[in-house]
Design a protein around this motif. Structure first.
Motif, PDB file in Angstrom:
ATOM      1  N   LEU A   1       0.821  -1.211   0.000  1.00 12.24           N
ATOM      2  CA  LEU A   1       0.000   0.000   0.000  1.00 12.24           C
ATOM      3  C   LEU A   1       0.857   1.263   0.000  1.00 12.24           C
ATOM      4  O   LEU A   1       0.545   2.236  -0.688  1.00 12.24           O
ATOM      5  N   THR A   2       1.929   1.262   0.773  1.00  6.55           N
ATOM      6  CA  THR A   2       2.802   2.430   0.803  1.00  6.55           C
ATOM      7  C   THR A   2       3.456   2.657  -0.544  1.00  6.55           C
ATOM      8  O   THR A   2       3.506   3.791  -1.050  1.00  6.55           O
ATOM      9  N   HIS A   3       3.956   1.596  -1.147  1.00  6.69           N
ATOM     10  CA  HIS A   3       4.523   1.716  -2.496  1.00  6.69           C
ATOM     11  C   HIS A   3       3.461   2.241  -3.467  1.00  6.69           C
ATOM     12  O   HIS A   3       3.766   3.087  -4.319  1.00  6.69           O
ATOM     13  N   ALA A   4       2.235   1.737  -3.345  1.00 11.18           N
ATOM     14  CA  ALA A   4       1.160   2.179  -4.243  1.00 11.18           C
ATOM     15  C   ALA A   4       0.869   3.668  -4.058  1.00 11.18           C
ATOM     16  O   ALA A   4       0.738   4.425  -5.035  1.00 11.18           O
ATOM     17  N   LYS A   5       0.769   4.115  -2.804  1.00 12.94           N
ATOM     18  CA  LYS A   5       0.480   5.524  -2.519  1.00 12.94           C
ATOM     19  C   LYS A   5       1.581   6.438  -3.041  1.00 12.94           C
ATOM     20  O   LYS A   5       1.313   7.555  -3.492  1.00 12.94           O
ATOM     21  N   GLU A   6       2.804   5.966  -2.982  1.00 14.21           N
ATOM     22  CA  GLU A   6       3.945   6.796  -3.396  1.00 14.21           C
ATOM     23  C   GLU A   6       4.255   6.680  -4.887  1.00 14.21           C
ATOM     24  O   GLU A   6       5.196   7.302  -5.379  1.00 14.21           O
ATOM     25  N   GLY A   7       3.451   5.889  -5.618  1.00 16.09           N
ATOM     26  CA  GLY A   7       3.641   5.763  -7.054  1.00 16.09           C
ATOM     27  C   GLY A   7       4.810   4.893  -7.466  1.00 16.09           C
ATOM     28  O   GLY A   7       5.246   4.914  -8.624  1.00 16.09           O
ATOM     29  N   TYR A   8       5.298   4.076  -6.533  1.00 19.82           N
ATOM     30  CA  TYR A   8       6.469   3.236  -6.790  1.00 19.82           C
ATOM     31  C   TYR A   8       6.233   2.259  -7.940  1.00 19.82           C
ATOM     32  O   TYR A   8       7.162   1.944  -8.697  1.00 19.82           O
ATOM     33  N   TYR A   9       4.992   1.796  -8.063  1.00 20.48           N
ATOM     34  CA  TYR A   9       4.688   0.781  -9.074  1.00 20.48           C
ATOM     35  C   TYR A   9       4.230   1.389 -10.406  1.00 20.48           C
ATOM     36  O   TYR A   9       4.040   0.652 -11.376  1.00 20.48           O
ATOM     37  N   GLU A  10       4.041   2.689 -10.456  1.00 17.24           N
ATOM     38  CA  GLU A  10       3.552   3.310 -11.689  1.00 17.24           C
ATOM     39  C   GLU A  10       4.605   3.218 -12.792  1.00 17.24           C
ATOM     40  O   GLU A  10       5.763   3.586 -12.588  1.00 17.24           O
ATOM     41  N   GLY A  11       4.199   2.720 -13.941  1.00 11.22           N
ATOM     42  CA  GLY A  11       5.110   2.561 -15.062  1.00 11.22           C
ATOM     43  C   GLY A  11       5.938   1.288 -15.014  1.00 11.22           C
ATOM     44  O   GLY A  11       6.729   1.032 -15.921  1.00 11.22           O
ATOM     45  N   VAL A  12       5.748   0.486 -13.970  1.00 10.51           N
ATOM     46  CA  VAL A  12       6.493  -0.774 -13.826  1.00 10.51           C
ATOM     47  C   VAL A  12       5.825  -1.860 -14.668  1.00 10.51           C
ATOM     48  O   VAL A  12       4.593  -1.945 -14.722  1.00 10.51           O
ATOM     49  N   ILE A  13       6.613  -2.703 -15.288  1.00 11.43           N
ATOM     50  CA  ILE A  13       6.076  -3.742 -16.167  1.00 11.43           C
ATOM     51  C   ILE A  13       5.878  -5.057 -15.417  1.00 11.43           C
ATOM     52  O   ILE A  13       6.431  -5.264 -14.334  1.00 11.43           O
ATOM     53  N   PHE A  14       5.072  -5.928 -16.007  1.00 12.82           N
ATOM     54  CA  PHE A  14       5.068  -7.341 -15.616  1.00 12.82           C
ATOM     55  C   PHE A  14       6.220  -7.977 -16.393  1.00 12.82           C
ATOM     56  O   PHE A  14       6.131  -8.185 -17.601  1.00 12.82           O
ATOM     57  N   HIS A  15       7.300  -8.249 -15.672  1.00 17.37           N
ATOM     58  CA  HIS A  15       8.510  -8.698 -16.354  1.00 17.37           C
ATOM     59  C   HIS A  15       8.523 -10.206 -16.605  1.00 17.37           C
ATOM     60  O   HIS A  15       9.358 -10.696 -17.358  1.00 17.37           O
ATOM     61  N   ARG A  16       7.616 -10.931 -15.985  1.00 16.71           N
ATOM     62  CA  ARG A  16       7.585 -12.391 -16.162  1.00 16.71           C
ATOM     63  C   ARG A  16       6.140 -12.871 -16.203  1.00 16.71           C
ATOM     64  O   ARG A  16       5.357 -12.602 -15.282  1.00 16.71           O
ATOM     65  N   VAL A  17       5.752 -13.564 -17.263  1.00 15.65           N
ATOM     66  CA  VAL A  17       4.402 -14.105 -17.395  1.00 15.65           C
ATOM     67  C   VAL A  17       4.503 -15.553 -17.847  1.00 15.65           C
ATOM     68  O   VAL A  17       5.295 -15.895 -18.721  1.00 15.65           O
TER      69      VAL A  17
END
Length: 239
Positions: free
Chosen positions: A85-101
């Motif tokens: 949640l903290t990472h989400a609030k701070e935008g840490y995950y914005e623009g991050v890819i799914f690097h493995r599928v």
């Protein structure tokens, strides 16, 4: 849909581990060294209900292939939920890819380097596993990726497997499946070989079609050929 033999599933899991190093989905071991499985935070089986309890958080992950709505379990995995949640609030995950599928396994993201070897927790270092006999790697489970016991950072994965092999449910574990969870695995699918090896801290409640699209994306080895991006994560107030 054709079941994947347990041997093949294990091989796929090991491929993920060896390809990623730090922050990978790691193969289940028969013993959990140095980790106490919690018996004090049992709250039933929250993954089996689409409803949102008062003690659960809800987020919407907006990706370039659609939305994924998840509920999180702070009573079961408080450090993992706070980290996410903290990472989400701070935008840490914005623009991050799914690097493995991997279709019929999982989708993995949360590494801002996009390499599968990066990402940090909000605590400044890796944090400990939070295992519970209330949550499992059922289809749609949100879980922490790791490189071994107590190595959680920022990476996470969502289980996408649609079926489960009986042998995986019967292998030796530090827990015994109830009839209810055994039935849930058989009906929903999932990856029981990862239970008590990774911290489950949430569950998809809407948007498994998006998870399936991501898992089925064309990939070179396990990396999508075209980037699949987390555009934002919205924290909702469905209490």
């Amino acid at each position: 849909m054709r079941k994947i033999p347990l041997l093949l599933l294990t091989v796929l899991s090991l491929v993920v581990l060896s390809a990623c190093g730090k922050g990978t989905v790691k193969e289940q071991t028969k013993e959990v060294d140095g980790v106490n499985v919690s018996k004090d935070n049992v709250v039933g089986y929250p993954q089996l209900s689409p409803k949102v309890a008062d003690n659960e958080e809800v987020v919407v992950m907006n990706t370039t292939l659609g939305q994924i709505k998840l509920k999180l379990f702070p009573d079961i995995a408080p450090k993992a939920v706070e980290n996410f949640l903290t990472h989400a609030k701070e935008g840490y995950y914005e623009g991050v890819i799914f690097h493995r599928v991997m279709d019929e396994f999982m989708i993995q993201g949360g590494d801002p380097t996009g390499t599968g070897a990066g990402g940090e927790s909000i605590y400044g270092d890796s944090f400990e596993d939070e295992f519970s006999d209330s949550v499992f790697h059922l289809r749609g489970a949100l879980s922490m990726a790791n490189g071994g016991p107590n190595t959680n950072g920022s990476q996470f994965f969502i289980v996408q497997k649609t079926e489960v092999d009986e042998a995986a449910l019967n292998q030796e574990k530090p827990l015994v499946y109830s009839d209810e969870i055994r039935e849930a695995y058989e009906n929903m699918g999932g990856t029981p070989h990862l239970d008590h090896s990774h911290t489950v801290f949430g569950q998809v409640i809407e948007g498994m079609d998006t998870v399936d699209k991501i898992a089925k994306a064309k990939a070179k080895e396990t990396r999508p050929i075209e980037d699949i991006i987390i555009e934002s994560i919205e924290i909702l107030t469905e209490k």
